[in-house]
Design a protein around this motif. Structure first.
Motif, PDB file in Angstrom:
ATOM      1  N   ILE A   1       1.105  -1.183  -0.146  1.00 54.36           N
ATOM      2  CA  ILE A   1      -0.323  -0.016  -0.345  1.00 54.36           C
ATOM      3  C   ILE A   1       0.946   1.730   0.325  1.00 54.36           C
ATOM      4  N   SER A   2       2.464   1.263   0.326  1.00 53.20           N
ATOM      5  CA  SER A   2       2.575   2.650   0.179  1.00 53.20           C
ATOM      6  C   SER A   2       3.616   2.816  -0.528  1.00 53.20           C
ATOM      7  N   ARG A   3       4.166   1.355  -1.320  1.00 52.09           N
ATOM      8  CA  ARG A   3       3.876   1.574  -2.431  1.00 52.09           C
ATOM      9  C   ARG A   3       3.050   2.173  -3.889  1.00 52.09           C
ATOM     10  N   LEU A   4       1.930   2.452  -3.500  1.00 55.17           N
ATOM     11  CA  LEU A   4       0.499   2.309  -4.787  1.00 55.17           C
ATOM     12  C   LEU A   4       0.895   4.253  -3.932  1.00 55.17           C
ATOM     13  N   GLU A   5       0.948   4.853  -2.790  1.00 56.00           N
ATOM     14  CA  GLU A   5       0.907   6.239  -2.550  1.00 56.00           C
ATOM     15  C   GLU A   5       2.004   6.908  -3.875  1.00 56.00           C
ATOM     16  N   THR A   6       3.407   5.874  -4.044  1.00 61.12           N
ATOM     17  CA  THR A   6       4.112   6.872  -4.992  1.00 61.12           C
ATOM     18  C   THR A   6       2.983   6.814  -6.574  1.00 61.12           C
TER      19      THR A   6
ATOM     20  N   CYS B   1       0.314   6.160  -6.954  1.00 57.44           N
ATOM     21  CA  CYS B   1      -1.234   7.319  -7.842  1.00 57.44           C
ATOM     22  C   CYS B   1      -1.321   8.881  -6.878  1.00 57.44           C
ATOM     23  N   PRO B   2      -1.626   9.368  -7.333  1.00 55.58           N
ATOM     24  CA  PRO B   2      -0.219  11.060  -6.921  1.00 55.58           C
ATOM     25  C   PRO B   2      -2.530  11.315  -6.704  1.00 55.58           C
TER      26      PRO B   2
ATOM     27  N   GLU C   1      -5.356  11.496  -4.548  1.00 56.73           N
ATOM     28  CA  GLU C   1      -6.190  11.101  -3.517  1.00 56.73           C
ATOM     29  C   GLU C   1      -6.814   9.579  -4.229  1.00 56.73           C
TER      30      GLU C   1
ATOM     31  N   LEU D   1      -5.645   6.635  -5.476  1.00 58.02           N
ATOM     32  CA  LEU D   1      -5.065   6.119  -4.353  1.00 58.02           C
ATOM     33  C   LEU D   1      -6.200   5.652  -3.010  1.00 58.02           C
TER      34      LEU D   1
ATOM     35  N   ARG E   1      -5.814   1.147  -3.353  1.00 62.26           N
ATOM     36  CA  ARG E   1      -6.418   0.747  -1.769  1.00 62.26           C
ATOM     37  C   ARG E   1      -7.122  -0.257  -1.431  1.00 62.26           C
TER      38      ARG E   1
END
Length: 180
Positions: A13-18, A20-21, A23, A26, A30
């Motif tokens: 999930i932390s990789r997704l944050e980079t 998917c700019p 929100e 994202l 998630r």
């Protein structure tokens, strides 16, 4: 990454944050990733009904199908035709163009038969039924049934897949946090 490589959900999930700019994207990503992991056992049961040779597909294609079925069954933000189209595009993007028609066919079958999927009988195959319906590993369900009564195990299996309530911890006083 979680299902194919043994990565943790938190790392994924932390990789997704980079990746998917936006929100909203994202939040959807998630939900898809965590929901697919949470309901993986049920999703596999449904997919095996639609595609008995699911295990012959490459792991990437299996993950595409699992995430797509999760969206079809549990989310309503994206229409089914868009989910199918995106799944086929993902198969092609990951160099599985030859399997794109199979992906489309399996997902169409799931969409068409989603309310007709046979599950094991709770009377005759209680542990298999709990494992499939509540998405818990059958070996774990059987171990629990050796220890506790059926009703307790069923409650535990149901509880395992409920989303945890949101809780927040602040580093400033709660009054200041409420004002923020």
């Amino acid at each position: 990454s979680v299902l194919s490589e043994g990565k943790t959900l938190l790392d994924t999930i932390s990789r997704l944050e980079t990746l998917c700019p936006d929100e909203r994207d994202l939040a959807l990503a998630r939900d898809i990733v965590s929901g697919t992991c949470r309901w993986w056992g049920r999703l596999r049961h449904i997919l095996l009904h639609a595609a008995p040779r699911l295990g012959d597909f490459p792991p990437t294609v299996q993950r595409i199908l699992e995430m797509s079925v999760y969206q079809i069954l549990y989310l309503d933000r994206v229409p089914n035709y868009a989910i199918l189209s995106e799944a086929v595009d993902l198969a092609r993007k990951h160099r599985f163009s030859g399997l794109a028609p199979a992906v489309n066919g399996v997902l169409r079958t799931v969409t068409r038969t989603r309310n007709e999927i046979p599950f094991p009988s709770p009377e005759n195959q209680f542990s298999a039924w709990l494992a499939a319906v509540h998405s818990n590993p059958q070996w774990l369900v059987e171990r629990w049934l050796d220890i506790w009564p059926k009703e307790n195990v069923q409650s535990l299996c149901e509880f395992n897949n409920t989303q945890a309530p949101l809780s927040l911890r602040t580093r400033i006083g709660h009054e200041a946090a409420l004002q923020e």
